[in-house]
Motif scaffolding. Structure first.
Motif, PDB file in Angstrom:
ATOM      1  N   THR A   1     -11.512  -0.604   1.086  1.00 30.95           N
ATOM      2  CA  THR A   1     -11.244   0.768   1.267  1.00 30.95           C
ATOM      3  C   THR A   1     -11.145   1.269   2.897  1.00 30.95           C
ATOM      4  O   THR A   1     -10.362   1.903   3.283  1.00 30.95           O
ATOM      5  CB  THR A   1     -12.104   1.730   0.585  1.00 30.95           C
ATOM      6  OG1 THR A   1     -13.592   1.414   0.791  1.00 30.95           O
ATOM      7  CG2 THR A   1     -11.910   1.630  -0.873  1.00 30.95           C
TER       8      THR A   1
ATOM      9  N   LEU B   1       0.956  -1.098   0.014  1.00 31.63           N
ATOM     10  CA  LEU B   1       0.154  -0.095  -0.025  1.00 31.63           C
ATOM     11  C   LEU B   1       0.856   1.341  -0.079  1.00 31.63           C
ATOM     12  O   LEU B   1       0.651   2.368  -0.804  1.00 31.63           O
ATOM     13  CB  LEU B   1      -0.859   0.009   1.176  1.00 31.63           C
ATOM     14  CG  LEU B   1      -2.028   1.004   1.488  1.00 31.63           C
ATOM     15  CD1 LEU B   1      -2.544   1.490   0.026  1.00 31.63           C
ATOM     16  CD2 LEU B   1      -2.571   1.295   2.778  1.00 31.63           C
TER      17      LEU B   1
ATOM     18  N   LEU C   1      -7.758  -3.501  -2.118  1.00 34.81           N
ATOM     19  CA  LEU C   1      -7.491  -2.388  -1.540  1.00 34.81           C
ATOM     20  C   LEU C   1      -7.357  -1.267  -2.629  1.00 34.81           C
ATOM     21  O   LEU C   1      -7.097  -0.097  -2.510  1.00 34.81           O
ATOM     22  CB  LEU C   1      -6.166  -2.266  -0.750  1.00 34.81           C
ATOM     23  CG  LEU C   1      -6.547  -2.458   0.785  1.00 34.81           C
ATOM     24  CD1 LEU C   1      -7.085  -3.795   1.091  1.00 34.81           C
ATOM     25  CD2 LEU C   1      -5.134  -2.290   1.566  1.00 34.81           C
TER      26      LEU C   1
ATOM     27  N   ARG D   1      -7.718   0.179   3.881  1.00 31.06           N
ATOM     28  CA  ARG D   1      -7.024   1.158   3.252  1.00 31.06           C
ATOM     29  C   ARG D   1      -6.796   2.376   4.335  1.00 31.06           C
ATOM     30  O   ARG D   1      -5.572   2.803   4.580  1.00 31.06           O
ATOM     31  CB  ARG D   1      -7.616   1.478   1.702  1.00 31.06           C
ATOM     32  CG  ARG D   1      -6.235   2.291   1.147  1.00 31.06           C
ATOM     33  CD  ARG D   1      -6.845   2.344  -0.269  1.00 31.06           C
ATOM     34  NE  ARG D   1      -5.678   3.380  -0.957  1.00 31.06           N
ATOM     35  CZ  ARG D   1      -4.887   3.005  -2.078  1.00 31.06           C
ATOM     36  NH1 ARG D   1      -4.745   1.799  -2.330  1.00 31.06           N
ATOM     37  NH2 ARG D   1      -4.178   3.866  -2.596  1.00 31.06           N
TER      38      ARG D   1
END
Length: 228
Positions: free
Chosen positions: A119, A38, A71, A122
């Protein structure tokens, strides 16, 4: 210009405007590995927004790649991919080795709620500085999900108002935040301030959140046009 602190020297390094290879070393196939991917994804987004073409290079396990897709993490090239006049090497704490600038990512701890949306997870992972460990539990994920719901509803409402450009001081604050060692929590702080500000028109709030979401990847405009 994006400036990253090299994990191996502790010195800030300016990222030049040249094709850049963001090489990801995944420390594990758990959520720590997902956080590393990420951070690399957000780093590549920041480079793109600064006019620096970026190539994301990684070979994550298939199961982790599936979670990364959930994600919204961009696809990666195989580790043997060439190209790039400079290298940023994203890895877990203490694992930044090889050529290029080391970008360190701290571990993730705590029990996770398995039903957390991509999300929401995330956002929960982006809330802390990348060198700070993240403790994930059901309340933290629920709070992230609630924040996303509120922001998406607000953005959908602001989208119905006359469009206004992102205020220049707000744009500068956002860019200053992410260009300072990829300080994503500071970006979120700017958004909260814009959300509460009395002197920012709703149309400008919409444009601000849409602009910042190019970096954050939180699908903040997803509810536009949805039934009330």
């Amino acid at each position: 210009m994006l400036r990253i602190t090299d994990a191996r020297t502790g010195e800030p390094v300016d990222v030049r405007r040249a094709l850049t290879r963001v090489h990801v070393h995944v420390p594990s196939d758990d959520t720590w590995g997902l956080r590393v991917l990420l951070v690399a994804d957000v780093l590549a987004r920041a480079l793109d927004m600064g006019g620096v073409p970026a190539l994301l290079v990684a070979d994550p396990p298939a199961a982790l790649r599936g979670r990364a897709d959930d994600l919204g993490i961009r696809p990666t090239e195989a580790a043997g991919a060439g190209g790039g006049r400079q290298v940023l090497r994203v890895a877990g704490t203490g694992e930044t080795t090889g050529e290029g600038v080391g970008v360190e990512v701290a571990p993730v701890t705590g029990p996770e709620a398995p039903a957390a949306s991509g999300t929401a997870l995330r956002l929960a992972l982006l809330r802390e500085p990348r060198r700070t460990p993240v403790a994930l539990d059901a309340p933290a994920l629920a709070e992230a999900d609630e924040t996303l719901g509120a922001w998406r509803k607000a953005v959908a409402g602001w989208a119905t108002r006359p469009s206004k450009p992102v205020p220049e001081d707000v744009r500068e604050a956002l860019r200053t935040a992410w260009e300072d060692d990829l300080d994503v929590p500071a970006v979120l702080t700017v958004l909260r301030a814009v959300e509460r500000a009395d002197d920012v028109p709703d149309g400008a709030r919409f444009e601000t959140f849409a602009y910042a979401d190019r970096l954050l990847g939180l699908e903040l405009t997803r509810e536009i046009g949805a039934p009330a």
